[in-house]
Design an enzyme around this catalytic site. Sequence first.
Site, PDB file in Angstrom:
ATOM      1  CE  LYS A   1      24.978  -7.095 -21.677  1.00  0.00           C
ATOM      2  NZ  LYS A   1      25.583  -7.893 -22.315  1.00  0.00           N
TER       3      LYS A   1
ATOM      4  CE  LYS B   1      27.026  -4.490 -23.339  1.00  0.00           C
ATOM      5  NZ  LYS B   1      27.846  -5.371 -23.871  1.00  0.00           N
TER       6      LYS B   1
ATOM      7  CG  ASP C   1      29.338  -8.638 -21.814  1.00  0.00           C
ATOM      8  OD1 ASP C   1      30.635  -8.304 -21.509  1.00  0.00           O
ATOM      9  OD2 ASP C   1      28.528  -7.722 -22.314  1.00  0.00           O
TER      10      ASP C   1
END
Length: 220
Positions: free
Chosen positions: A151, A180, A89
């Site tokens: 995300k 996400k 991430d």
Amino acid sequence: MQINKYIDHTILKADAPKSKVQQIIDEAKKYDFMSVCINPTWVNYASQELKDSDVKVCTVIGFPLGANTSELKAFEAKNAIENGADEIDMVINIGAAKSKDWDLVESDIADVNAVKGDKLLKVIIETSLLTDEEKIKACQIAKAVGADFVKTSTGFSTGGAAVHDVKLMRQTVGPDMGVKASGGVHNLEEAKAMIDAGATRLGVSAGVAIMEGLTSNDSY
């Protein structure tokens, strides 16, 4: 709905001791969460602890400001993968996005994407700091570069996931890319709202509370 498989069970606090990381790992095994999301220093340990389970190891890169150089982010990602990370991430260069330097935003993501191999790359755009126009552009770039997810948030800025942002991100990237929702999801109701908005993964420290139908006030 197997909501456990939406959950990246997360502990990213700077002062999280090994005992807390172990707790997150044990809970992830118990509830069969999709992953644990932990700081890079714990990746090798978590990888060993989870080697006989289906739980993936997720870590964060350029975190939480996104202000490292692209070369350093790529090195961080490569190092994390060598240590056993399954998912990366990364935080975009937020300052570049605010400056409309989209070439830098793109090359920054591309440099990390180039070292991911067969691992998953999630691109954190930090929605609380961007306009809707900037969110759309950042998502378009992440998709074009070949990232696997976009995300919402680090959980360490001015706000977390919002239904509006998840919907906007889903509309922007289409049906096939992951989205996400991260930060600010405390219970099952909020988790379902994010999934209904288009989230395919939830970054939460409240994984157990969500599974038990409770509400958690924990943060990352």
